[in-house]
Design a protein around this motif. Sequence first.
Motif: not given
Lengths: 334, 334, 334, 334
Positions: D96-108
């Motif tokens: 996935d080239l989007s930002a959807d799974f980069r930040l490790g958590s739903k919260e962040l």
Amino acid sequence: MRIGIIGATGFTGFELVKILVKHPEFKIAALTSTSLAGTPYSAVYPQLRGIVDNLIESDDYDKCAEKVDAVFLCLPHTASQEAAAFFLSKGKKVADLSADFRLGSKELYEFVYKVPHKKEELFAEAVYGMPEIFGEQLKTARLAAIPGCYPTSVIMPLFPLLKEGLIDGDFIVADSKSGITGAGKTPSEKTHFCNVQENFQAYGVLSHRHNPEINYILGKAGKHVDVIFTPHLAPINKGIESTIYARSHTDIFQLAECLKTFYKGRRFVRILDFGNAAATANVRDTNFIDIALFKKADKLVITSAIDNLVKGASGAAVQTMNIMCGLDETTGLI
Amino acid sequence: MRIGIIGATGFTGFELVKILVKHPEFKIAALTSTSLAGTPYSAVYPQLRGIVDNLIESDDYDKCAEKVDAVFLCLPHTASQEAAAFFLSKGKKVADLSADFRLGSKELYEFVYKVPHKKEELFAEAVYGMPEIFGEQLKTARLAAIPGCYPTSVIMPLFPLLKEGLIDGDFIVADSKSGITGAGKTPSEKTHFCNVQENFQAYGVLSHRHNPEINYILGKAGKHVDVIFTPHLAPINKGIESTIYARSHTDIFQLAECLKTFYKGRRFVRILDFGNAAATANVRDTNFIDIALFKKADKLVITSAIDNLVKGASGAAVQTMNIMCGLDETTGLI
Amino acid sequence: MRIGIIGATGFTGFELVKILVKHPEFKIAALTSTSLAGTPYSAVYPQLRGIVDNLIESDDYDKCAEKVDAVFLCLPHTASQEAAAFFLSKGKKVADLSADFRLGSKELYEFVYKVPHKKEELFAEAVYGMPEIFGEQLKTARLAAIPGCYPTSVIMPLFPLLKEGLIDGDFIVADSKSGITGAGKTPSEKTHFCNVQENFQAYGVLSHRHNPEINYILGKAGKHVDVIFTPHLAPINKGIESTIYARSHTDIFQLAECLKTFYKGRRFVRILDFGNAAATANVRDTNFIDIALFKKADKLVITSAIDNLVKGASGAAVQTMNIMCGLDETTGLI
Amino acid sequence: MRIGIIGATGFTGFELVKILVKHPEFKIAALTSTSLAGTPYSAVYPQLRGIVDNLIESDDYDKCAEKVDAVFLCLPHTASQEAAAFFLSKGKKVADLSADFRLGSKELYEFVYKVPHKKEELFAEAVYGMPEIFGEQLKTARLAAIPGCYPTSVIMPLFPLLKEGLIDGDFIVADSKSGITGAGKTPSEKTHFCNVQENFQAYGVLSHRHNPEINYILGKAGKHVDVIFTPHLAPINKGIESTIYARSHTDIFQLAECLKTFYKGRRFVRILDFGNAAATANVRDTNFIDIALFKKADKLVITSAIDNLVKGASGAAVQTMNIMCGLDETTGLI
């Protein structure tokens, strides 16, 4: 095939190196330069760090001849004459990217370049390295004269139409625009960023040395022509766009058909769908020439686009050498 | 003179504002826009922070008419028709930068622009705002039709030569290259940086609406001509270079003399010394047109350069309005 | 005032000429050059054809001194030392655009520039030509040292904040990007179009000679600072953008207030509304410096923009000379 | 492997297509787009005429899933969530080239992107697609979150140094400059040629969404950091240069050694010889990251350069997918 690039540090040398690195049959065996011998090639072109770190060798042709089966000469005109003769004498195939063998005769060369030609005897065998037009002769050639960048963009669209007699030969205009790599790697006023950025202008009007080359080669289509050619500097690195004007009494479908028939099976020639103009960005870093036709009454406008360093120089040189070596012309090219 | 700029937020409006800020006789009294009313002008063009912080007004012509003595219309074609009629009815002088009054007749306008013209009666008095050619008529004009940018670069070099019968009219080519401001302020694929940078291409080949304008105005030189005109997009902000091709049996000295005589005393026309080509960088941000002549046998090549927003639009508009207001044409211009 | 420009053919000389042509009080009386004497100035800069056709004179200072009341020295560093001493001895006012008198002492100069300074005695009277900070001293100065281009963009935003103790001095970063005119008119690899276009890179990292100048002048705000300064080459002709990083425990409103108070009444300093970053396009061809502040917790980011040849050199020089001649500092400047 | 590119018509999709055309193991099986379905891909990107003339398909995931073994998602953030879940459910590998799974958590994610995340359950298995750092985890991953372009240029130089504790974490500045392809294919004021050419400016100061991504990933090196990150728009098509500032009490040889050891055997990381700064032109159209170190006292400056669309997006995606498919990471990449 072991390949030598003589004069490897200019822009055409660099473009050749980039192509050969990915070529399945040609291997770089020697990169030479008079002034930069001893330097790693990647110090001159840091893009190639870790890819082509070969040391640049001096212009010692004897030594070079031992290592190579074929050479590309990326030398200034006049310097290629002796070099070509030498490598041919050693049985090597030679693709010369200078103007030294393009003009067919000592007389025309000396008239245009204003310097003596010292290897007149080689004109007889030199073949113009434009595979889509002179491919048959290239199959058996030992020496190819790779076309100038502007001439490629002007000759390829016009040659088939002139050959078939579909356009008038008496008032043809070629208005060409080139990226700055065409002016070479040596810094000059002309290539100073601040003289190019936010600027656009013609140069060499009615006096550019590619004009006689265009006329000479188009003459082989069967009829003398006298193209009015104007080169311009465009603020881009790479690319040539030529807008060509002529009169024709043939309809546009037939003109397009003529080009498609002539270039049938030729991967690197793209005749665009009507309505699209050729754009340099669409051929950047490729060996394509894009050609577009426009017509209204008897007014014919053709636009063509090439990468001046690829189809306009080093790509054409590799394509030519492929043929000279019995390979498919597309080998190692995009 | 109190000046209104109607449609002030496009590129020609901006250029006008920059000129008028330094003009000794014209004072900006109203800047209007449909979509940006209420915004300080300097919020749209932050270059002018602290210089032109005037609030943009809505396109309420009645209100505007009370504040101004003359207006510049920087509106899309069709929108200028009503606006021009309105301001004329209020006794204001009008310089229209759109195409609405350039083509001399309802018939030609509708043929070229494919929309109805609603103010046919104004064609009779509209004068083409090219002061070096139509200056006499401008002195008493109430309505001026400011030329298109491309036409200025093509007409000014050719008009005197055609008038004196020094060039053949039967095959004239004008190959023009324009900076991207010519495409307007609204973002589009065409103006996306990544489609322009490192690209060069023609557009509107054999179909651009400035072509009939060129032919129509050059026709006033005495003879019908049918110029083959091709515009190109060059990756620069400002500037037009036109390379013009024709046949002539007159020598270059006489051709140059013809232009110098015709434009004698005209500050903004520079006929370059032989050998120099016109360059857009040399006229950037000025109201000059540079013209260069080259000749070989009967082949004549002319290169011209203007700033498309100044001599090609807003500079010509101010020069024109100067004359309409009885001022020296150079007032407030460089 | 009759003005001489010594070394008039470089980019700063050209910018000075363009400003002085419109200056109501300063008249160009001499333009000198070592290598181009005898040439019309407009042959070097064809933009000025018909505007500044004055012949360039040789660097004969005696002859020049007879014609002028004040001089701008646009010479390489070291060459300005003798020239400044000579013109001062003749009672002329001198604005030196080189680095020769910027650093306050022979010791610092020689440490940074690695060449001997031959006119130590002049340091005592040389005033740094940054009118918004050293304007009072300039009123009575005979010799002004015009700041470097980068230092102007870094010092002006920081000086007031440091003076008031509103930012920490211990870790200040200035990341600056300059157009290519900053590299001068002489062609070089660095300024070759093909090395600049589609490229971006730092140079002189931790070793640029403007870094000590920044530190030295900021030191006058009351506290020793050691800015980490990195210059970059941006593919534009004109402009410097500096992004400056520091820690501050003062809120952004107070920081902005500090700058506004310090620069109150100074036409050429624009503190932008919050949210807008400084852009080189907004100050191009003007004498403005745009300054923008951003803050989050104790992290302060300041962006500034100038035209490197105007506020960063020739505009500042004219502004400075205005003051030295008793004129309003804005005379003849936009 | 049969490959699908979902959302293939943006710039990252185009870059993927160009890479995959030459990839020996991956074959393009589906190119989808919501708005351009039914169009030949080469009509959108005429560079690829005759090379990729495949018709673009609609975003019908069911149909697409039947044809492919793996997908690259080139969708805007939020749109990738459902798509990733769907293709994973069908047993496909997903990059996935989007930002959807980069930040490790739903919260962040929700804190930074201000929209709800609908597939929280996938965070647990998503691996950050930076093969030189997270290569081990990628070997068994089904879902990779390809890094943002800026983060790649900032994280790769800093991660090893932070991991080894060789730099201070308390005041790290990353000043980044990006080409305009980074702003996407949709025309906007920001990408209008005339707002970019001859301009340079920062944007998103202290508020860019890549800043939390940088901090989050660098945090995995063992220590919380709070980088001060400023993006700028440079007038180039492709490339990111980041100049990074930190304090370090370790000497430069040891710092270089740390990077060389960490990245040993990694083809696409080039630690430059001292004295050379990283240049975007040297990595253009390649998957390399060039990293250069400079040091003076405790002041450390690092410059890095990548092609924002290759190493900064599509190249990294292919490198990542190579690993996920058990291939050598360099397969099909330069």
